[in-house]
Design a protein around this motif. Structure first.
Motif, PDB file in Angstrom:
ATOM      1  N   TRP A   1      93.816 -66.880 -78.503  1.00 56.55           N
ATOM      2  CA  TRP A   1      95.270 -66.961 -78.364  1.00 56.55           C
ATOM      3  C   TRP A   1      95.933 -65.606 -78.491  1.00 56.55           C
TER       4      TRP A   1
ATOM      5  N   ILE B   1      95.817 -64.274 -75.015  1.00 57.71           N
ATOM      6  CA  ILE B   1      96.763 -65.012 -74.179  1.00 57.71           C
ATOM      7  C   ILE B   1      98.189 -64.577 -74.468  1.00 57.71           C
ATOM      8  N   SER B   2      98.510 -64.404 -75.761  1.00 57.82           N
ATOM      9  CA  SER B   2      99.848 -63.973 -76.139  1.00 57.82           C
ATOM     10  C   SER B   2     100.156 -62.583 -75.594  1.00 57.82           C
TER      11      SER B   2
ATOM     12  N   ASN C   1      98.703 -61.102 -72.929  1.00 59.43           N
ATOM     13  CA  ASN C   1      98.754 -61.101 -71.461  1.00 59.43           C
ATOM     14  C   ASN C   1     100.026 -61.748 -70.929  1.00 59.43           C
ATOM     15  N   ASP C   2     100.429 -62.861 -71.540  1.00 63.64           N
ATOM     16  CA  ASP C   2     101.611 -63.587 -71.064  1.00 63.64           C
ATOM     17  C   ASP C   2     102.899 -63.156 -71.757  1.00 63.64           C
ATOM     18  N   LYS C   3     102.769 -62.235 -72.746  1.00 65.02           N
ATOM     19  CA  LYS C   3     103.928 -61.721 -73.478  1.00 65.02           C
ATOM     20  C   LYS C   3     104.732 -62.868 -74.098  1.00 65.02           C
ATOM     21  N   LEU C   4     104.027 -63.687 -74.848  1.00 61.97           N
ATOM     22  CA  LEU C   4     104.659 -64.848 -75.470  1.00 61.97           C
ATOM     23  C   LEU C   4     105.194 -64.498 -76.849  1.00 61.97           C
TER      24      LEU C   4
ATOM     25  N   GLU D   1     106.781 -69.519 -78.784  1.00 63.01           N
ATOM     26  CA  GLU D   1     106.239 -69.930 -77.490  1.00 63.01           C
ATOM     27  C   GLU D   1     104.732 -70.111 -77.556  1.00 63.01           C
ATOM     28  N   LEU D   2     104.085 -69.250 -78.330  1.00 61.70           N
ATOM     29  CA  LEU D   2     102.633 -69.362 -78.487  1.00 61.70           C
ATOM     30  C   LEU D   2     102.259 -70.655 -79.205  1.00 61.70           C
TER      31      LEU D   2
ATOM     32  N   ARG E   1     102.663 -73.502 -76.862  1.00 65.06           N
ATOM     33  CA  ARG E   1     101.547 -73.563 -75.922  1.00 65.06           C
ATOM     34  C   ARG E   1     100.318 -74.207 -76.575  1.00 65.06           C
TER      35      ARG E   1
END
Length: 210
Positions: A127, A130-131, A133-136, A140-141, A144
């Motif tokens: 995660w 993912i955080s 790469n997606d700039k969460l 938001e994380l 998800r």
């Protein structure tokens, strides 16, 4: 927000209770110590293991990861320290993570301390990556994570429903076969009884008893 925090706490608690710590005595013969988990087809599985001791200390710790349908995912021999195994489940079935500790010295009494953590599905994903790469944002994380966890629960419920339907169909088919078999037995016994009565009546008549 209260429900969100509760869901996060439950998800973290589920991760905590999956971590195991135990000791495996060294033996001359293979004695497997296994931990079983349930996985779905296509699900990501990550096994994090820390074994105490060191290679060459008179013990040989081996790791086997298999499922109940015969697939073998990993077979690591003489491990120590941190071991990480990641793979994708090939079938919806139970998964066995097995360890054996073989003693290299006959007279010594030894054991290995093992910490085992099994992560599946959304728990096994990176995660942090993912955080990044997606700039969460943190909220938001977490959303998800909850979304993926919810999808997994829905998929598992659908699997359980389909399995229950198959078991129900099997049960109904078995009951139908048992019913037909019982009727057949009754007919056979009735025919056999009638034949015996007819035979005995003819026998008594031939002996002039009746």
């Amino acid at each position: 927000m209260q429900y969100l925090n509760l869901s996060i706490i439950l998800a973290l608690f589920a991760q905590v209770i999956r971590a195991l710590h135990f000791d495996i005595p060294a033996t001359q013969h293979s004695e497997l110590v296994c931990v079983r988990d349930f996985v779905s087809q296509g699900q990501l599985v990550v096994v994090n293991l820390f074994a105490g001791g060191a290679v060459g200390d008179g013990q040989k710790l081996n790791l086997y990861v298999r499922d109940s349908v015969g697939n073998e995912y990993r077979n690591k021999k003489d491990i120590a320290g941190d071991v990480r195994v990641a793979f994708t489940a090939q079938a919806t079935t139970s998964l066995d993570i097995c360890l054996e500790n073989l003693a290299q010295l006959k007279s010594a009494s030894m054991s290995r301390s093992v910490e085992l953590d099994v992560e599946t599905g959304s728990e096994a994903r990176d995660w942090n990556l993912i955080s990044a790469n997606d700039k969460l944002r943190p909220i938001e994380l977490e959303l998800r994570k909850i979304e993926e966890l919810t999808d997994e629960i829905v998929d598992e419920l659908a699997y359980l429903k389909a399995r229950e339907e198959r078991l129900r169909d099997t049960n109904e088919s078995t009951n139908s076969r048992v019913t037909r078999f019982s009727l057949l037995i009754i007919l056979v016994l009735g025919a056999l009884g009638a034949w015996q009565l007819n035979y005995l009546r003819n026998y008594f008549k031939s002996k002039h008893i009746i």
